[in-house]
Design a protein around this motif. Structure first.
Motif, PDB file in Angstrom:
ATOM      1  N   SER A 197       0.824  -1.213   0.000  1.00 15.22           N
ATOM      2  CA  SER A 197       0.000   0.000   0.000  1.00 15.22           C
ATOM      3  C   SER A 197       0.857   1.262   0.000  1.00 15.22           C
ATOM      4  O   SER A 197       0.529   2.250  -0.668  1.00 15.22           O
ATOM      5  CB  SER A 197      -0.933   0.001   1.214  1.00 15.22           C
ATOM      6  OG  SER A 197      -0.180  -0.062   2.423  1.00 15.22           O
ATOM      7  N   THR A 239       2.499   1.648  -3.445  1.00 18.56           N
ATOM      8  CA  THR A 239       1.476   2.106  -4.382  1.00 18.56           C
ATOM      9  C   THR A 239       1.187   3.591  -4.201  1.00 18.56           C
ATOM     10  O   THR A 239       1.056   4.345  -5.175  1.00 18.56           O
ATOM     11  CB  THR A 239       0.178   1.310  -4.189  1.00 18.56           C
ATOM     12  OG1 THR A 239       0.450  -0.085  -4.383  1.00 18.56           O
ATOM     13  CG2 THR A 239      -0.892   1.754  -5.163  1.00 18.56           C
ATOM     14  N   LEU A 275       1.754   6.351  -6.970  1.00 16.66           N
ATOM     15  CA  LEU A 275       0.612   7.163  -7.394  1.00 16.66           C
ATOM     16  C   LEU A 275       0.905   8.649  -7.210  1.00 16.66           C
ATOM     17  O   LEU A 275       0.541   9.474  -8.057  1.00 16.66           O
ATOM     18  CB  LEU A 275      -0.622   6.758  -6.600  1.00 16.66           C
ATOM     19  CG  LEU A 275      -1.954   7.389  -7.011  1.00 16.66           C
ATOM     20  CD1 LEU A 275      -2.249   7.083  -8.469  1.00 16.66           C
ATOM     21  CD2 LEU A 275      -3.076   6.884  -6.115  1.00 16.66           C
ATOM     22  N   TYR A 321     -12.641  -0.038  -7.852  1.00 15.90           N
ATOM     23  CA  TYR A 321     -12.314   0.577  -6.564  1.00 15.90           C
ATOM     24  C   TYR A 321     -13.363   0.239  -5.506  1.00 15.90           C
ATOM     25  O   TYR A 321     -13.025  -0.151  -4.379  1.00 15.90           O
ATOM     26  CB  TYR A 321     -12.194   2.088  -6.730  1.00 15.90           C
ATOM     27  CG  TYR A 321     -12.123   2.833  -5.417  1.00 15.90           C
ATOM     28  CD1 TYR A 321     -10.950   2.860  -4.674  1.00 15.90           C
ATOM     29  CD2 TYR A 321     -13.232   3.513  -4.913  1.00 15.90           C
ATOM     30  CE1 TYR A 321     -10.884   3.535  -3.466  1.00 15.90           C
ATOM     31  CE2 TYR A 321     -13.178   4.193  -3.713  1.00 15.90           C
ATOM     32  CZ  TYR A 321     -12.001   4.200  -2.998  1.00 15.90           C
ATOM     33  OH  TYR A 321     -11.947   4.856  -1.796  1.00 15.90           O
ATOM     34  N   ARG A 332     -12.771  -1.874  -2.298  1.00 18.14           N
ATOM     35  CA  ARG A 332     -12.967  -1.133  -1.041  1.00 18.14           C
ATOM     36  C   ARG A 332     -13.793  -1.935  -0.056  1.00 18.14           C
ATOM     37  O   ARG A 332     -13.621  -1.809   1.163  1.00 18.14           O
ATOM     38  CB  ARG A 332     -13.677   0.194  -1.354  1.00 18.14           C
ATOM     39  CG  ARG A 332     -13.723   1.171  -0.196  1.00 18.14           C
ATOM     40  CD  ARG A 332     -12.375   1.793   0.051  1.00 18.14           C
ATOM     41  NE  ARG A 332     -12.446   2.769   1.117  1.00 18.14           N
ATOM     42  CZ  ARG A 332     -12.400   2.482   2.415  1.00 18.14           C
ATOM     43  NH1 ARG A 332     -12.285   1.224   2.798  1.00 18.14           N
ATOM     44  NH2 ARG A 332     -12.466   3.436   3.321  1.00 18.14           N
ATOM     45  N   VAL A 383      -6.971   1.285  -4.390  1.00 16.87           N
ATOM     46  CA  VAL A 383      -6.447   2.279  -5.327  1.00 16.87           C
ATOM     47  C   VAL A 383      -5.541   1.614  -6.364  1.00 16.87           C
ATOM     48  O   VAL A 383      -5.609   1.922  -7.562  1.00 16.87           O
ATOM     49  CB  VAL A 383      -5.703   3.390  -4.569  1.00 16.87           C
ATOM     50  CG1 VAL A 383      -5.098   4.393  -5.544  1.00 16.87           C
ATOM     51  CG2 VAL A 383      -6.648   4.108  -3.609  1.00 16.87           C
ATOM     52  N   ILE A 430      -2.136  11.941  -0.881  1.00 13.78           N
ATOM     53  CA  ILE A 430      -2.204  10.526  -1.242  1.00 13.78           C
ATOM     54  C   ILE A 430      -1.396   9.682  -0.265  1.00 13.78           C
ATOM     55  O   ILE A 430      -1.753   8.534   0.036  1.00 13.78           O
ATOM     56  CB  ILE A 430      -1.692  10.328  -2.686  1.00 13.78           C
ATOM     57  CG1 ILE A 430      -2.591  11.083  -3.672  1.00 13.78           C
ATOM     58  CG2 ILE A 430      -1.610   8.861  -3.059  1.00 13.78           C
ATOM     59  CD1 ILE A 430      -2.068  11.088  -5.101  1.00 13.78           C
ATOM     60  N   GLN A 436      -5.035   5.237   3.091  1.00 11.91           N
ATOM     61  CA  GLN A 436      -4.804   4.375   1.946  1.00 11.91           C
ATOM     62  C   GLN A 436      -3.319   4.059   1.769  1.00 11.91           C
ATOM     63  O   GLN A 436      -2.959   3.077   1.128  1.00 11.91           O
ATOM     64  CB  GLN A 436      -5.355   5.018   0.663  1.00 11.91           C
ATOM     65  CG  GLN A 436      -4.624   6.265   0.196  1.00 11.91           C
ATOM     66  CD  GLN A 436      -5.112   7.523   0.875  1.00 11.91           C
ATOM     67  OE1 GLN A 436      -5.990   7.461   1.748  1.00 11.91           O
ATOM     68  NE2 GLN A 436      -4.563   8.664   0.503  1.00 11.91           N
ATOM     69  N   ILE A 484      -7.757   8.402 -11.456  1.00 12.66           N
ATOM     70  CA  ILE A 484      -7.009   7.790 -10.355  1.00 12.66           C
ATOM     71  C   ILE A 484      -6.662   8.826  -9.294  1.00 12.66           C
ATOM     72  O   ILE A 484      -6.599   8.516  -8.095  1.00 12.66           O
ATOM     73  CB  ILE A 484      -5.737   7.091 -10.884  1.00 12.66           C
ATOM     74  CG1 ILE A 484      -5.211   6.101  -9.835  1.00 12.66           C
ATOM     75  CG2 ILE A 484      -4.671   8.085 -11.272  1.00 12.66           C
ATOM     76  CD1 ILE A 484      -6.163   5.000  -9.484  1.00 12.66           C
ATOM     77  N   ILE A 527      -9.899   9.177  -7.232  1.00 22.42           N
ATOM     78  CA  ILE A 527     -10.108   7.996  -6.384  1.00 22.42           C
ATOM     79  C   ILE A 527      -9.148   8.004  -5.204  1.00 22.42           C
ATOM     80  O   ILE A 527      -9.528   7.723  -4.063  1.00 22.42           O
ATOM     81  CB  ILE A 527      -9.946   6.721  -7.231  1.00 22.42           C
ATOM     82  CG1 ILE A 527     -11.140   6.556  -8.176  1.00 22.42           C
ATOM     83  CG2 ILE A 527      -9.801   5.484  -6.331  1.00 22.42           C
ATOM     84  CD1 ILE A 527     -10.984   5.428  -9.169  1.00 22.42           C
ATOM     85  N   GLY A 528      -7.892   8.341  -5.457  1.00 26.60           N
ATOM     86  CA  GLY A 528      -6.905   8.335  -4.377  1.00 26.60           C
ATOM     87  C   GLY A 528      -7.121   9.402  -3.330  1.00 26.60           C
ATOM     88  O   GLY A 528      -6.586   9.286  -2.219  1.00 26.60           O
TER      89      GLY A 528
END
Length: 449
Positions: free
Chosen positions: A15, A18, A22, A164, A168, A176, A280, A285, A329, A332-333
């Protein structure tokens, strides 16, 4: 083997890796074209453009890694996107050497602002609800972009959002990443990835001797300093504060300014604390444990170093991604961070109206005197707070006098009391002496002594 896997998991949790990836992808793809435009406006050729990317990548990478490890917090830095936009329109007639001199002046001012602590003193007086509202206003456009991008690429973005939501529900830590993978897969299947002009090439540093002039110092360097501090560092600090990271502000500003100062002759026009990409890496997340989220900052730095080493190649690769994928993205993040920011900004009824004004003004994208809406949104919020009396301390709540104690009811059970003193027995009466016998007749009346 098990120990090696444990160390790998601790150093590179999926995570956090990522989130770092991201942050780099969103940061570079969202504004790389602006940086290219600024470099062209300064008269940079292809080799000098690659040097700009190298200097910026190395600066962001080193500061992300070093500051995150030192403070054990996800410190994410970025190039100044408002600064790049300012340069793209403000370098007309300015030579590359003069532009480099302006970069040095701006970096020196940022370093002084951090070393003297005045920026930290300003930030310490910003109320938490207004800082949270400012952050929400900065990020809300990315949340909206998640859905506006569906107009042009409904299949791509809807697939990402559906994946997502599904993840989730069952595997929230990887939601993500799964959405990003789904987006890349759909983009590749629909031939939306434009990779034809991407070629592998290493960047080389090119030193530009600076030149200084008063018109460029006043017209370029000073505005670059102002927009970097007001539009980037201000919301960057708000991101950290919103997620509970009470990192000292002055050293962060001083280190980014000093790094910028060293790398400016190679094309680093502005380095600062990140806001959007930082969000982010500072949220859940990135890692469920806030104490471990600094690893996401370290990995963001690693990816920025790769971007710098490959220079324009990575920039071209990232700009080859569909715009809808980048917007989707990013939205979403940032959903979790937007939600927590709004909650924090509206929780106190005294500051609610001022927070709403801050949020709306910041989200409007209003610019004045070259300064972005983040600064003016905060100013509008502070004025509203002063007008609505939010700065006045709350009246102390009236205290209810304590209830009068009722006399205790007499107990029916007789309590033992101290027994009365035992009377002394009366003294016995004095013993009377028997009367003397009468004297014999004719004898003496007493005995002889």
């Amino acid at each position: 083997m098990r120990r090696s896997m444990s160390l790998l998991t601790r150093a590179a949790p999926l995570s956090a890796v990522t989130a770092g990836l991201l942050a780099m992808v969103v940061g570079v793809t969202s504004s790389a074209a602006i940086v290219f435009s600024a470099a062209r406006a300064a008269g940079a050729d292809d080799a000098e453009l690659a040097s700009w990317m190298l200097a910026l990548g190395v600066g962001m990478g080193l500061t992300c890694i070093g500051l995150s490890l030192w403070y054990r917090a996800p410190i994410i830095t970025a190039w100044s996107t408002p600064g790049a936009a300012l340069l793209a329109t403000g370098l007309d007639g300015v030579t590359l050497r003069e532009a480099t001199g302006a970069f040095l002046i701006s970096a020196a001012l940022i370093t002084v602002a951090g070393a003297t602590g005045w920026f930290a003193r300003v930030m310490s007086r910003v109320p938490v609800p207004l800082a949270a509202a400012l952050l929400a206003g900065v990020l809300v456009q990315f949340g909206i972009g998640l859905f506006t991008s569906m107009r042009d690429s409904p299949v791509l973005v809807a697939t990402m959002f559906a994946v997502y939501l599904l993840c989730r529900r069952f595997v929230p830590r990887y939601a993500v990443l799964a959405a990003l993978a789904a987006g890349v897969t759909v983009a590749a299947a629909s031939s939306s990835l434009h990779l034809a002009q991407v070629h592998l090439a290493w960047a080389k540093p090119i030193f530009t001797t600076p030149a200084f002039s008063w018109p460029v110092a006043v017209g370029v360097a000073l505005p670059l300093f102002v927009v970097t501090m007001a539009s980037q560092n201000l919301p960057g600090v708000a991101v950290l504060r919103n997620d509970g990271y009470q990192v000292p502000v002055s050293p962060l500003i001083a280190w980014t300014g000093a790094t910028n100062l060293v790398l400016a002759p190679f094309g680093a026009f502005g380095l600062n604390l990140a806001a959007i990409t930082a969000a982010i890496c500072t949220g859940p997340q990135a890692h469920p444990d806030p104490r471990r989220r600094y690893v996401a900052g370290v990995w963001a730095g690693v990816f920025y170093l790769i971007v710098g080493a490959l220079g324009a190649t990575v920039g071209a690769l990232l700009t080859a991604l569909p715009q809808a994928l980048v917007l989707g993205i990013a939205g979403i993040g940032l959903l979790g961070t937007i939600g927590s920011s709004l909650t924090s900004s509206l929780s106190d009824d005294r500051w609610r109206e001022a927070a709403v004004v801050t949020f709306l003004a910041t989200a409007s994208g209003f610019k004045f005197l070259g300064v972005g809406s983040a600064f003016w949104g905060l100013i509008a919020g502070l004025l509203t707070a002063a007008a609505t009396g939010a700065f006045r301390p709350r009246d102390p709540a009236p205290t209810t006098p304590p209830a009068r104690a009722e006399p205790a009811a007499p107990s029916t059970r007789a309590e033992p009391s101290t027994p009365p003193a035992r009377p002394e027995p009366p003294a016995p009466p004095a013993r009377s002496e028997p009367p003397a016998p009468p004297a014999a007749q004719g004898g003496a009346t007493g005995s002889g002594a």
